[in-house]
Design a protein around this motif. Sequence first.
Motif, mmCIF file in Angstrom:
data_model
loop_
_atom_site.group_PDB
_atom_site.id
_atom_site.type_symbol
_atom_site.label_atom_id
_atom_site.label_comp_id
_atom_site.label_asym_id
_atom_site.label_seq_id
_atom_site.Cartn_x
_atom_site.Cartn_y
_atom_site.Cartn_z
ATOM 1 N N PHE A 206 -2.018 -17.129 40.985
ATOM 2 C CA PHE A 206 -3.092 -17.907 41.612
ATOM 3 C C PHE A 206 -3.365 -17.496 43.061
ATOM 4 O O PHE A 206 -4.180 -18.109 43.736
ATOM 5 C CB PHE A 206 -2.745 -19.411 41.594
ATOM 6 C CG PHE A 206 -2.459 -19.946 40.224
ATOM 7 C CD1 PHE A 206 -3.467 -20.054 39.279
ATOM 8 C CD2 PHE A 206 -1.168 -20.324 39.871
ATOM 9 C CE1 PHE A 206 -3.199 -20.556 38.006
ATOM 10 C CE2 PHE A 206 -0.896 -20.823 38.605
ATOM 11 C CZ PHE A 206 -1.907 -20.933 37.668
ATOM 12 N N MET A 207 -2.673 -16.463 43.530
ATOM 13 C CA MET A 207 -2.761 -16.088 44.942
ATOM 14 C C MET A 207 -4.204 -15.781 45.378
ATOM 15 O O MET A 207 -4.673 -16.250 46.417
ATOM 16 C CB MET A 207 -1.863 -14.892 45.225
ATOM 17 C CG MET A 207 -1.820 -14.482 46.693
ATOM 18 S SD MET A 207 -0.645 -13.131 46.937
ATOM 19 C CE MET A 207 -0.900 -12.764 48.664
ATOM 20 N N GLY A 208 -4.920 -14.999 44.605
ATOM 21 C CA GLY A 208 -6.293 -14.642 44.957
ATOM 22 C C GLY A 208 -7.199 -15.862 45.043
ATOM 23 O O GLY A 208 -8.024 -15.977 45.956
ATOM 24 N N THR A 209 -7.044 -16.789 44.097
ATOM 25 C CA THR A 209 -7.854 -18.015 44.094
ATOM 26 C C THR A 209 -7.581 -18.851 45.335
ATOM 27 O O THR A 209 -8.507 -19.378 45.964
ATOM 28 C CB THR A 209 -7.550 -18.841 42.824
ATOM 29 O OG1 THR A 209 -7.787 -18.050 41.674
ATOM 30 C CG2 THR A 209 -8.424 -20.090 42.777
ATOM 31 N N VAL A 210 -6.300 -18.964 45.698
ATOM 32 C CA VAL A 210 -5.925 -19.757 46.875
ATOM 33 C C VAL A 210 -6.492 -19.132 48.147
ATOM 34 O O VAL A 210 -7.049 -19.831 49.009
ATOM 35 C CB VAL A 210 -4.388 -19.887 46.974
ATOM 36 C CG1 VAL A 210 -3.992 -20.543 48.291
ATOM 37 C CG2 VAL A 210 -3.854 -20.699 45.798
ATOM 38 N N ILE A 211 -6.384 -17.802 48.274
ATOM 39 C CA ILE A 211 -6.899 -17.115 49.459
ATOM 40 C C ILE A 211 -8.414 -17.280 49.561
ATOM 41 O O ILE A 211 -8.962 -17.548 50.644
ATOM 42 C CB ILE A 211 -6.503 -15.626 49.441
ATOM 43 C CG1 ILE A 211 -5.001 -15.489 49.719
ATOM 44 C CG2 ILE A 211 -7.306 -14.833 50.473
ATOM 45 C CD1 ILE A 211 -4.482 -14.065 49.642
ATOM 46 N N ASN A 212 -9.119 -17.150 48.438
ATOM 47 C CA ASN A 212 -10.574 -17.342 48.449
ATOM 48 C C ASN A 212 -10.934 -18.763 48.868
ATOM 49 O O ASN A 212 -11.912 -18.981 49.600
ATOM 50 C CB ASN A 212 -11.153 -17.039 47.059
ATOM 51 C CG ASN A 212 -11.138 -15.557 46.734
ATOM 52 O OD1 ASN A 212 -11.070 -14.718 47.635
ATOM 53 N ND2 ASN A 212 -11.167 -15.224 45.456
ATOM 54 N N GLY A 213 -10.140 -19.720 48.407
ATOM 55 C CA GLY A 213 -10.385 -21.109 48.786
ATOM 56 C C GLY A 213 -10.191 -21.347 50.271
ATOM 57 O O GLY A 213 -10.983 -22.038 50.922
#
Length: 281
Positions: A206-213
């Motif tokens: 989920f790292m990419g999703t969290v960074i985008n958020g």
Amino acid sequence: MAITAKDKADEDRLGTALCRLTDEEPSIKITRDEQTNELCISGVGELHLTIALEKLKRKFGVTACLQEPSIAYMETIKKNAKAEGKYKKQSGGHGQYGDVWLEISPLDRSSGIIFTESIFGGAVPRQYIPAVEKGVKETLAKGLIAGYPMTDIKVNLYDGSYHTVDSSEQAFKAAASLALKKAVPEANPIILEPYYLVDIVTPNYFMGTVINGLTAHRGRIMSTTSPSLSISKIQAQVPEAELTKYAIELRSQTQGRGSYALKFSHYEEIPAKIRDTLLTK
């Protein structure tokens, strides 16, 4: 969330009821924000707080309301300015007279308010200088742009005049306020917002999703690490205004497997678009 009594009758009983509630439910936390003076309630989610409100009403007879907590914005200036403040009031008898020249200049972040004086020749008698300082600090505490306290400003009293009969502490206090109200608009005033340092732990997937958020919330990614093959750590600086409901968002982004901790970092100038919104409130 910020919590308030729904009506005057419940105000006095709210504090006692909240103490009894936290005794029964230690997972509910009650704090007082020192800067905004708001009473805040924290729980593990929106449903938890909704149930807490229902319990307050059902068990303790207190009706309360929740709202997003206020952000502790601050105001400051970016350049030097000088202005005169003259308070003169004549009404036939004993009048009021105070006259000061103030110079204001910006300071480094977290410097607070510094008052100095460089009076020569008794232009302002020594006994009135504390009144000028009091007027300065009281006026800056109320804010001069959007009503938020001002900070990181040096104010120097360098000239003025007085009347042997009509001058008083109150007159010089009022004169200081008038001078600041003239000087601050000429000193490129800005609004500052608090930033927090957020440390997030999430499964790698989920790292990419969290960074985008975080980026969507005006966050700045400071570092990313992978302590293990399955876990990532993200550190970011994020404006407090974007963090009110971040726990709910992170839970959604990571299927309930992400967690975070935060601490205050610093103040920095707010973007023009948000500044305009605050000024029109």
